[in-house]
Design a protein around this motif. Structure first.
Motif, mmCIF file in Angstrom:
data_model
loop_
_atom_site.group_PDB
_atom_site.id
_atom_site.type_symbol
_atom_site.label_atom_id
_atom_site.label_comp_id
_atom_site.label_asym_id
_atom_site.label_seq_id
_atom_site.Cartn_x
_atom_site.Cartn_y
_atom_site.Cartn_z
ATOM 1 N N LYS A 249 50.580 58.945 66.928
ATOM 2 C CA LYS A 249 50.657 58.271 65.761
ATOM 3 C C LYS A 249 51.027 56.822 65.634
ATOM 4 O O LYS A 249 52.176 56.443 65.874
ATOM 5 C CB LYS A 249 51.504 59.135 64.675
ATOM 6 C CG LYS A 249 51.158 60.597 64.310
ATOM 7 C CD LYS A 249 51.968 61.379 63.520
ATOM 8 C CE LYS A 249 51.978 62.618 63.095
ATOM 9 N NZ LYS A 249 52.602 63.427 62.178
ATOM 10 N N SER A 251 51.691 53.383 64.294
ATOM 11 C CA SER A 251 51.961 52.509 63.027
ATOM 12 C C SER A 251 51.654 51.069 63.169
ATOM 13 O O SER A 251 51.986 50.377 64.209
ATOM 14 C CB SER A 251 53.410 52.648 62.617
ATOM 15 O OG SER A 251 53.909 53.976 62.590
ATOM 16 N N VAL A 256 49.060 54.027 59.234
ATOM 17 C CA VAL A 256 49.459 54.979 60.519
ATOM 18 C C VAL A 256 48.080 55.435 60.766
ATOM 19 O O VAL A 256 46.954 55.968 60.157
ATOM 20 C CB VAL A 256 50.429 56.017 60.004
ATOM 21 C CG1 VAL A 256 50.394 56.842 61.122
ATOM 22 C CG2 VAL A 256 51.554 55.505 59.840
ATOM 23 N N HIS A 307 50.813 47.794 67.152
ATOM 24 C CA HIS A 307 50.964 49.069 66.996
ATOM 25 C C HIS A 307 52.152 49.778 67.788
ATOM 26 O O HIS A 307 52.378 49.403 68.890
ATOM 27 C CB HIS A 307 49.683 49.887 67.295
ATOM 28 C CG HIS A 307 48.540 49.532 66.196
ATOM 29 N ND1 HIS A 307 47.862 48.508 66.561
ATOM 30 C CD2 HIS A 307 47.859 50.343 65.339
ATOM 31 C CE1 HIS A 307 46.798 48.355 65.484
ATOM 32 N NE2 HIS A 307 46.910 49.489 64.870
#
Length: 341
Positions: A249, A251, A256, A307
């Protein structure tokens, strides 16, 4: 004694508090204050028959048996029964009692002398333990993952050990969660997204950011991903113990993105993962305590630098709240400084 006064004394017995004896009190007032004291003592001693016997014996030179019965009005039957039960369990008479007085038998005198010595020794031992919990000595046993132990704890150990030369220290490193109670550890350092409910006590001492890395050589050979979906076309190295082994995942400012991945290579140690990334074997995620040094030297570079994965927390785990003695607190103070640096 009226009901209100009896209730007040009962409360004193529960809390262990007693009223001060004023010099102007009457004899009855003195007896009443003495009663409050002994009620508190009885509560703190859990009504131990042996301790009760010692308490009564120590009073015999100051109070006759009938006054003891009067001043311990609501405890008198309990006291008499407890002493009788103690005598029955020993198979002998400790006290000879009449309505006006009491005296020790020879056996009672022997029991008293031995018991008072034992209780004194117990009190000294308890005091030693209390003082020891505040002193910086003894044996501190710590457990941590091998990567955290080698990269964070090991560099801070020389200063810690020099600061506390009387302290013995054991560091055990395991990459899987161990039973710290069975292992006899005072402290375990665990890095998790959250600690599961258990009888253990976990204290949050830091956050560990997770980022994506690869070597310059790998990116030169295979190309540099510019968006999360590009990762599906690369060799991914997974960390077996991570929550994100196959599901990342990521972000970023725009939101997301969740990627389902199938790493060809999977390892259970983040230092091995680091070395594989440096060797140009693929792309993987590392916690900052592992990635800081190779990133600073340029042997690893960030991939998709905008990220990040969810940051797990660093927990200091003890078997109980009483586990935080002076040794553990001092160690955690040094550890917090190491994490900040």
């Amino acid at each position: 004694m009226d009901g209100k006064r009896q209730a007040q004394i009962s409360e004193l017995a529960k809390t262990g508090e007693v009223e001060p004896v004023q010099s102007h009190r009457s004899t009855i007032g003195l007896f009443e204050a003495r009663k409050n004291l002994h009620c508190a003592l009885l509560h703190r001693m859990d009504n131990s028959r042996g301790r009760l016997f010692l308490t009564i014996t120590q009073e015999r030179s100051q109070l006759s048996w009938d006054i003891l019965q009067q001043t311990f009005h609501f405890f008198q039957n309990c006291r008499i029964i407890e002493i009788k039960l103690l005598e029955e369990s020993l198979g002998t008479v400790l006290l000879t009692r009449t309505t006006r007085s009491m005296s020790l038998t020879d056996t009672g005198s022997l029991y008293y002398q031995d018991a008072i010595g034992i209780l004194d020794a117990v009190e000294k031992t308890e005091q030693t333990i209390r003082e020891g919990s505040k002193a910086m000595r003894g044996h501190l046993r710590v457990n941590a993952s091998s990567s955290f132990g080698q990269t964070v704890i090991a560099p801070m150990l020389p200063e810690f050990l020099e600061t506390y030369p009387d302290l013995r220290f054991t560091l055990s490193m395991d990459d899987k969660v161990i039973d710290m109670v069975e292992g006899g550890f005072d402290l375990s350092i665990r890095i998790r997204a959250a600690m599961p409910d258990s009888a253990l006590v976990a204290r949050r001492i830091g956050v560990m950011r997770q980022r994506i890395f690869a070597s310059p050589d790998y990116l030169e050979r295979c190309g540099t991903p510019t968006q999360p979906a590009d990762l599906k076309n690369h060799a991914i190295i997974g960390f077996l113990l991570a929550d994100h082994l196959t599901s990342w995942k990521l972000s970023a400012a725009e939101g997301v993105t969740t990627l389902e991945l199938d790493p060809r290579v999977r390892v259970g140690n983040s230092l091995v993962l680091r070395d594989l990334l440096i060797a140009g074997q693929g792309i993987g995620t590392l916690p900052e305590f592992v990635s800081d040094a190779p990133e600073a030297s340029g042997t690893l570079v960030r991939v998709l630098p905008d990220h990040e994965l969810p940051a797990p927390e660093v927990f200091a785990v003890t078997a109980s709240r009483l586990g935080m003695d002076a040794k553990v607190k001092a160690f955690l103070d040094h550890l917090r400084l190491a994490l900040k640096s």
